[in-house]
Design a protein around this motif. Structure first.
Motif, PDB file in Angstrom:
ATOM      1  N   TRP A 187       0.845  -1.188   0.000  1.00  0.00           N
ATOM      2  CA  TRP A 187       0.000   0.000   0.000  1.00  0.00           C
ATOM      3  C   TRP A 187       0.882   1.240   0.000  1.00  0.00           C
ATOM      4  O   TRP A 187       2.094   1.176   0.230  1.00  0.00           O
ATOM      5  CB  TRP A 187      -0.976  -0.003   1.175  1.00  0.00           C
ATOM      6  N   GLY A 188       0.250   2.347  -0.262  1.00  0.00           N
ATOM      7  CA  GLY A 188       0.952   3.619  -0.345  1.00  0.00           C
ATOM      8  C   GLY A 188       0.367   4.452  -1.465  1.00  0.00           C
ATOM      9  O   GLY A 188      -0.527   4.012  -2.201  1.00  0.00           O
ATOM     10  N   PRO A 189       0.853   5.675  -1.635  1.00  0.00           N
ATOM     11  CA  PRO A 189       0.329   6.551  -2.691  1.00  0.00           C
ATOM     12  C   PRO A 189       0.541   5.936  -4.067  1.00  0.00           C
ATOM     13  O   PRO A 189       1.608   5.403  -4.372  1.00  0.00           O
ATOM     14  CB  PRO A 189       1.140   7.844  -2.527  1.00  0.00           C
ATOM     15  N   GLY A 190      -0.486   5.994  -4.895  1.00  0.00           N
ATOM     16  CA  GLY A 190      -0.396   5.495  -6.262  1.00  0.00           C
ATOM     17  C   GLY A 190      -0.617   4.005  -6.408  1.00  0.00           C
ATOM     18  O   GLY A 190      -0.568   3.489  -7.522  1.00  0.00           O
ATOM     19  N   ILE A 191      -0.862   3.265  -5.278  1.00  0.00           N
ATOM     20  CA  ILE A 191      -1.040   1.810  -5.349  1.00  0.00           C
ATOM     21  C   ILE A 191      -2.523   1.474  -5.260  1.00  0.00           C
ATOM     22  O   ILE A 191      -3.218   1.886  -4.322  1.00  0.00           O
ATOM     23  CB  ILE A 191      -0.274   1.099  -4.225  1.00  0.00           C
ATOM     24  N   THR A 192      -3.004   0.734  -6.237  1.00  0.00           N
ATOM     25  CA  THR A 192      -4.369   0.223  -6.253  1.00  0.00           C
ATOM     26  C   THR A 192      -4.324  -1.223  -6.730  1.00  0.00           C
ATOM     27  O   THR A 192      -3.759  -1.501  -7.800  1.00  0.00           O
ATOM     28  CB  THR A 192      -5.265   1.047  -7.195  1.00  0.00           C
ATOM     29  N   ASP A 193      -4.902  -2.108  -5.927  1.00  0.00           N
ATOM     30  CA  ASP A 193      -4.951  -3.534  -6.283  1.00  0.00           C
ATOM     31  C   ASP A 193      -3.564  -4.081  -6.621  1.00  0.00           C
ATOM     32  O   ASP A 193      -3.388  -4.850  -7.573  1.00  0.00           O
ATOM     33  CB  ASP A 193      -5.896  -3.765  -7.469  1.00  0.00           C
ATOM     34  N   GLY A 194      -2.570  -3.663  -5.833  1.00  0.00           N
ATOM     35  CA  GLY A 194      -1.227  -4.183  -6.016  1.00  0.00           C
ATOM     36  C   GLY A 194      -0.455  -3.587  -7.170  1.00  0.00           C
ATOM     37  O   GLY A 194       0.656  -4.033  -7.462  1.00  0.00           O
ATOM     38  N   LYS A 195      -1.016  -2.583  -7.832  1.00  0.00           N
ATOM     39  CA  LYS A 195      -0.336  -1.939  -8.946  1.00  0.00           C
ATOM     40  C   LYS A 195       0.007  -0.498  -8.590  1.00  0.00           C
ATOM     41  O   LYS A 195      -0.794   0.199  -7.959  1.00  0.00           O
ATOM     42  CB  LYS A 195      -1.207  -1.948 -10.208  1.00  0.00           C
TER      43      LYS A 195
END
Length: 456
Positions: free
Chosen positions: A127-135
């Motif tokens: 997780w973190g900024p710019g991460i969605t569904d592991g991407k």
């Protein structure tokens, strides 16, 4: 992680029964007792038999930071009665897993979203900024430095830990802008007008032209210095970085007054705004460069004589080897009709500027006779003493091929050679192999140079 443990009183004097609780190292646990009467103290033991009172721990809860294993219980003293103890709890400690995260250290802001990898042991969550569904999507966050996290939980101990890393999102280089073309530079140097680079480094290079240099090629406002007789350059300003390259070009045309400008008229301007030096030879005022007016048209090759120009009220020109840059260097090549503006009148203005005309046979005779030793060609060619600088620009043959570059320069006269079925145009030739100014006649569909002469 936080955990709450409720301890019950079992009223056993001396030793007490105990339960076991597993904690992850550095977790926080709270021990509670309730429904008691009297003074409360918390006790700890390393073995479960030798108890010591914890200083200052006399409330109904005890916070424990899980750093080492041990036993805990509460002691209740009510008046003169013997102490009463709660059940004891044995705190056992599991070490959290060793979690690491090694990922890409930098990406470009225009890169597509990609699956984050590098977390170890596998099976955790990013997780973190710019991460969605592991991407991770660089475009979602834009340029900058971002902290990314990976958490893994051990299914056997339920202990977890988190690792992090930083990723740099690098912006694409700024779009290069070389500045406006400079068609009239009346000096031997010029300050350039490139834009300041971002997310990359800039560099100036010469793509066309020889004999020039930069004061500082990496400076967008570098000076460009002309070191040769060449007057025409194309310069490229490139901005390059890890995430791409862009470039833009600007054209420079240095203007050099002839060695003997015409009195009161050192320059002349054509219909396209091109400026030419003038040259006084005897009582004649000549253009100091080959005419380069009009729209470029490509020469096509066939097995018959033909023109690719037409009488369409648009001035048209050929360029040597079908390269428009050669027109900037050596002037345009025109067939006779185009040069004459589709007039048959000797001395017609044709495509020359107002107040100028296509030279007549008499005009060239006057020019030739000015050089009394019969060496007019030697005087007029590039490097000759006259300043006429006649290029050996060759010709565009009537069937479309280009010939004679570097060997001869040809110039239309406004007079025609008519004999039987021939109707050709007279020309004058300056050749590399001799010093003469030769009169000849060519098929009017041939493309050659034009020098205009000022009207008297």
């Amino acid at each position: 992680m936080k955990k709450s443990i409720l301890l019950a009183f079992i009223f056993i004097y001396g030793s007490a029964a105990f339960s076991q609780q597993y904690l992850c190292r550095h977790d926080t646990a709270y021990l509670f007792v309730q429904n008691y009467r009297g003074a409360l103290n918390w006790q700890r033991s390393g073995s479960g038999s030798d108890w010591s009172t914890i200083s200052g721990a006399n409330r109904d809860s005890l916070m424990i930071i899980a750093s080492e294993p041990g036993f805990y219980r509460s002691e209740i003293i009510d008046g003169q009665c013997a102490p009463v103890y709660s059940e004891a709890v044995q705190i056992l400690i599991n070490d959290p897993p060793v979690v690491t995260l090694i990922s890409r250290d930098s990406v470009c802001s225009n890169d597509p979203a990609f699956i984050i990898t590098g977390g170890n042991p596998g099976g955790g969550t990013y997780w973190g900024p710019g991460i969605t569904d592991g991407k991770f999507n660089p475009a979602a966050v834009g340029p900058g430095r971002f902290k990314l996290y990976y958490r893994y939980k051990d299914s056997q101990t339920n202990c977890a830990d988190t690792a992090f890393t930083f990723i740099n999102v690098i912006g694409i280089p700024s779009r290069a802008e070389a500045g406006s073309d400079m068609p009239f530079i009346a000096a031997d140097s010029i300050r350039l007008e490139g834009n300041i680079p971002f997310n990359g480094q800039g560099i100036w290079t010469v793509t066309h032209g020889t004999g020039g240099r930069f004061s500082n090629p990496s400076d967008p406002s570098s000076w460009f210095i002309r070191d040769s007789a060449n007057l025409i350059f194309t310069l490229r300003w490139s901005i390059s970085g890890k995430c791409g390259t862009s470039f833009d070009e600007t054209s420079l045309k240095f203007f050099q007054v002839s060695i003997n400008p015409c009195p009161g008229a050192p320059t002349v301007t054509d219909a396209d705004g091109n400026v030419y030096p003038t040259l006084q030879i005897g009582d004649q005022c000549w253009m100091g460069k080959n005419l380069n007016v009009g729209r470029y048209v490509a020469s096509t090759v066939s097995n018959r004589d033909h023109a690719d120009m037409s009488n369409n009220n648009i001035i048209e020109k050929y360029c040597l080897d079908n390269d428009p840059y050669n027109c900037d260097l050596y002037g345009g090549l025109y067939d006779w009709d185009e040069a004459m503006g589709y007039s048959e009148t000797e001395g017609a203005q044709g495509i020359c500027p107002d107040g100028w005309h296509i030279p007549t046979d008499g005009d060239f005779k006057t020019l030739n006779s000015f050089y009394i030793y019969g060496d007019a060609g030697a005087r007029l060619k590039v490097g000759g003493s006259s300043g006429f600088e006649a290029y050996f620009a060759g010709d565009r043959h009537a069937q479309g091929e280009f010939y004679s570059f570097g060997a001869s320069g040809f110039f239309w006269q406004s007079s025609s050679y008519i004999y039987q079925f021939y109707n050709e145009g007279y020309i004058r030739e300056v050749a590399a192999c001799n010093g003469l100014l030769v009169k000849n006649h060519f098929n009017k569909k041939t493309g050659i140079s034009v020098r205009c002469l000022k009207n008297k």
